[in-house]
Scaffold this motif. Sequence first.
Motif, short mmCIF file in Angstrom:
data_model
loop_
_atom_site.label_atom_id
_atom_site.label_comp_id
_atom_site.label_asym_id
_atom_site.label_seq_id
_atom_site.Cartn_x
_atom_site.Cartn_y
_atom_site.Cartn_z
N GLU A 46 12.41 -9.10 2.27
CA GLU A 46 12.31 -7.91 3.43
C GLU A 46 12.65 -6.64 3.00
O GLU A 46 11.98 -5.71 3.19
CB GLU A 46 13.16 -8.11 4.59
N SER A 47 13.67 -6.72 1.94
CA SER A 47 13.96 -5.23 1.45
C SER A 47 12.70 -4.70 0.44
O SER A 47 12.51 -3.57 0.59
CB SER A 47 15.48 -5.48 0.59
N MET A 48 12.10 -5.61 -0.40
CA MET A 48 11.01 -5.40 -1.05
C MET A 48 9.87 -4.93 -0.19
O MET A 48 9.02 -3.75 -0.51
CB MET A 48 10.60 -6.64 -1.83
N ARG A 49 9.58 -5.42 0.96
CA ARG A 49 8.70 -5.07 1.96
C ARG A 49 8.78 -3.64 2.53
O ARG A 49 7.91 -2.94 2.63
CB ARG A 49 8.48 -6.02 3.23
N ARG A 54 7.42 1.88 2.61
CA ARG A 54 7.79 3.58 2.18
C ARG A 54 7.01 4.05 1.51
O ARG A 54 6.55 5.33 1.51
CB ARG A 54 9.07 3.38 1.89
N MET A 55 6.46 3.33 0.34
CA MET A 55 5.45 3.74 -0.55
C MET A 55 4.43 4.10 -0.19
O MET A 55 3.76 5.10 -0.36
CB MET A 55 5.66 2.88 -1.93
N GLU A 61 2.59 11.98 -3.39
CA GLU A 61 2.23 11.08 -4.58
C GLU A 61 3.65 10.75 -5.24
O GLU A 61 4.29 11.39 -5.55
CB GLU A 61 1.26 11.76 -5.32
N PRO A 62 3.84 9.19 -5.24
CA PRO A 62 4.90 8.95 -5.73
C PRO A 62 4.97 9.02 -7.21
O PRO A 62 3.90 9.22 -7.85
CB PRO A 62 4.84 7.43 -5.74
N TRP A 69 6.79 0.14 -10.06
CA TRP A 69 7.68 -0.67 -9.18
C TRP A 69 6.92 -1.40 -8.13
O TRP A 69 7.02 -2.46 -7.74
CB TRP A 69 8.84 -0.11 -8.68
N THR A 70 6.02 -0.30 -7.28
CA THR A 70 5.18 -0.79 -6.37
C THR A 70 4.30 -1.90 -6.88
O THR A 70 4.19 -3.29 -6.41
CB THR A 70 4.47 0.36 -5.88
N ASN A 71 3.40 -1.73 -7.93
CA ASN A 71 2.76 -2.84 -8.47
C ASN A 71 3.44 -4.04 -9.03
O ASN A 71 2.98 -5.23 -8.57
CB ASN A 71 1.98 -2.20 -9.78
N GLU A 72 4.54 -3.83 -9.61
CA GLU A 72 5.41 -5.12 -9.96
C GLU A 72 5.94 -5.82 -8.71
O GLU A 72 5.80 -7.13 -8.58
CB GLU A 72 6.64 -4.66 -10.67
#
Length: 102
Positions: A46-49, A54-55, A61-62, A69-72
């Motif tokens: 849930e934290s990862m979601r 957020r991203m 642009e991040p 990290w988003t891709n991982e």
Amino acid sequence: MEVAVVSVSQGAIGFVIAKLGDLLAGKYKLLKGAKGEIMFLKAELESMRAFLERMSEAEEEPDKQAKLWTNEVRDLSYDIEDSVDEFMLLVECVGTNLVISA
């Protein structure tokens, strides 16, 4: 069961969280202590979601690290889903007559 949506930005996290909810609902006979581990994993997902949401909603642009990290996290969600599916299948194949205990 929670509604799960697969999106490009979130990967399979919604499905995995829903599947973990099914495991916690008691349909499956789990090893002693497994429920606590599943609850921990569900909280982490849930934290990862939340991070992925957020991203995807960011107005700017991040940076490169956030993109990595988003891709991982997204890729990891698919790996976790595969593992949960394998576990659920194994438990179902063992049958409801066998009680698994530690």
